[in-house]
Enzyme design. Structure first.
Site, PDB file in Angstrom:
ATOM      1  N   SER B  17     -48.454  94.421  28.415  1.00 52.46           N
ATOM      2  CA  SER B  17     -49.709  93.866  27.897  1.00 52.46           C
ATOM      3  C   SER B  17     -50.672  93.683  29.057  1.00 52.46           C
ATOM      4  O   SER B  17     -50.781  94.584  29.894  1.00 52.46           O
ATOM      5  CB  SER B  17     -49.406  92.557  27.156  1.00 52.46           C
ATOM      6  OG  SER B  17     -50.527  92.131  26.447  1.00 52.46           O
ATOM      7  N   HIS B  44     -50.266  96.775  24.641  1.00 50.49           N
ATOM      8  CA  HIS B  44     -51.319  96.115  23.859  1.00 50.49           C
ATOM      9  C   HIS B  44     -52.677  96.604  24.345  1.00 50.49           C
ATOM     10  O   HIS B  44     -52.970  96.531  25.534  1.00 50.49           O
ATOM     11  CB  HIS B  44     -51.272  94.598  24.048  1.00 50.49           C
ATOM     12  CG  HIS B  44     -50.055  93.961  23.436  1.00 50.49           C
ATOM     13  ND1 HIS B  44     -49.618  92.712  23.814  1.00 50.49           N
ATOM     14  CD2 HIS B  44     -49.199  94.382  22.472  1.00 50.49           C
ATOM     15  CE1 HIS B  44     -48.542  92.406  23.107  1.00 50.49           C
ATOM     16  NE2 HIS B  44     -48.261  93.400  22.289  1.00 50.49           N
ATOM     17  N   ASP B 138     -44.841  88.238  23.099  1.00 52.77           N
ATOM     18  CA  ASP B 138     -44.362  89.405  22.372  1.00 52.77           C
ATOM     19  C   ASP B 138     -43.295  90.121  23.215  1.00 52.77           C
ATOM     20  O   ASP B 138     -43.433  90.246  24.423  1.00 52.77           O
ATOM     21  CB  ASP B 138     -45.544  90.352  22.092  1.00 52.77           C
ATOM     22  CG  ASP B 138     -45.205  91.407  21.050  1.00 52.77           C
ATOM     23  OD1 ASP B 138     -44.204  91.227  20.317  1.00 52.77           O
ATOM     24  OD2 ASP B 138     -45.944  92.396  20.955  1.00 52.77           O
TER      25      ASP B 138
END
Lengths: 196, 200
Positions: B17, B44, B138
């Site tokens: 991310s 992401h 996540d």
């Protein structure tokens, strides 16, 4: 709402001018789920002056999703994203013109619903839907295997008028399907096709 | 000394991310053309970034092939598959890739947990899971699933991460086998694969 705004914009720029040539329009939104994208399309049609001549059939096999689509009520915390998308899609006014806020929700206005028929339809087992000018079916085929995809695409080809339009999701393609030959590509990246 | 299992692996999954792209490029950049495993990546990104530009810039120098994952595609070795923006990427029981527009998970779509959990189910002990820099939780639950299924789990050392939350959350689950710097991750992957080729 307005998922893939660039593709909404492409639809507006490439397809709407051709839809304008018809006195009345039939649009099938197949697999409409909870309805966000149906309202998104209705908004753009309305801004293009096409909504009043359009009949939109929004179908899904899931009654619960359909019920929620009919209500047109969505959590307010999604509105920021929807508004940004609406602007990127080339929205001509302000998204807030189309809904009213109620507590933690927004409710899309009745005007947007008047030409939308929400109906149960199963793409796998139910028959053709008749002479459509535009079929929208986005991010539904990704859940089907090749055989089913072919069958559904054939159903779409049968349900379109000559020179009618088909709009798929950004990761869906006609390329390797049995129906590919029946369509021309209008916007490859935006997955907009036209029946020959 | 890092213990290396005999070659048993079929795929690598990576979650990245904030601050992860650079590390991803560093790790994958150290892997040779024809690397023996497919690499599935959830990075992401902004949901509207039409993949590509950002990712491709990072992938320019890579020797590995790389592409956006297609629905129902069977991943092949030596290739990096990126989850398309705004789609979840999953692995099916027959190892083919699947895309979905289901609700966001951990406020993300694609979600790392969704990839990791489905891949753990498909590959079982044949999976290597890696969590890189990121400012979200996540991937932690997914990495735990990989461990539970018998796979190998790696987290970037948070000290070396631009955003420490994600690797730290993964490590906090207690399911991480190796906490490594980016270049160590690459060399571990290479060692695993080379052992395999040597028939260990």
């Amino acid at each position: 709402m307005f998922r893939d705004p660039e593709s909404f914009k492409a639809l507006k720029e490439l397809v709407f001018p051709r839809l304008e040539t018809y006195p009345s329009l039939k649009i099938w939104h197949a697999g409409c789920s909870t309805g966000e994208e149906v309202y998104a399309l209705a908004i753009l049609l309305s801004e293009a002056g096409l909504y009043d001549r359009a009949q939109i059939y929004a179908t899904d096999y899931n009654e619960k999703a359909l019920a929620s689509a009919r209500r047109g009520i969505y959590p307010v915390d999604k509105i920021r994203e929807y508004t940004l998308n609406y602007q990127k899609a080339g929205g001509a006014s302000s998204l807030a013109d189309y809904y009213r806020a109620a507590h933690a929700d927004v409710i899309f206005k009745k005007d947007l619903k008047k030409n939308i028929v929400f109906a149960n339809h199963n793409l796998i087992s139910d028959a053709s839907f008749g002479e459509m000018h535009l079929i929208v079916c986005r991010n539904v085929l990704i859940y089907f295997d090749k055989t089913l995809q072919n069958r559904v695409l054939q159903l779409f080809a049968q349900s379109l008028v000559k020179k009618g339009f088909l709009w798929l999701g950004s990761k869906e393609d006609l390329k390797f399907s049995e129906t590919a030959g029946a369509f021309t590509i209008l916007a490859e990246q935006d997955r907009i096709f036209q029946l020959q | 000394m890092v213990k290396v299992q005999p070659f048993q692996y079929q795929a690598v999954v990576i979650g990245a991310s904030a601050g992860g792209l650079k590390v991803l490029a560093e790790v994958c950049g150290a892997l040779p053309k024809g690397f023996a495993l497919p690499i599935l990546v959830v990075q992401h990104l902004h949901p509207q970034s039409r993949y590509s530009i950002q990712l491709r810039n990072y992938c320019v120098g890579l020797q590995l092939k790389n592409k956006e994952a297609d629905n129902r595609e069977l991943p092949v070795p030596g290739t990096i598959y990126f989850a398309p923006p705004n789609y979840h990427l999953l692995v099916e029981a027959d190892y083919s890739l699947a895309l979905s527009v289901d609700e966001k998970v951990n406020m993300s779509r694609p979600s790392i947990d969704v990839l990791f959990e489905s891949a753990a189910e498909a590959y079982g002990a044949g999976l290597i899971g890696i969590i890189l820099s990121g400012a979200s939780g996540d991937g932690a639950a997914g990495l735990k699933q990989i461990k539970r299924a018998g796979g190998l789990t790696i987290a970037q050392n948070p000290v070396t991460a631009e955003a420490k939350i994600m690797p730290a959350a993964a490590i906090a689950t207690g399911a991480v086998d190796h906490v490594l710097e980016p270049r160590e991750i690459a060399s571990l992957l290479l060692r695993i694969v080379q052992r395999g080729e040597a028939g260990c």
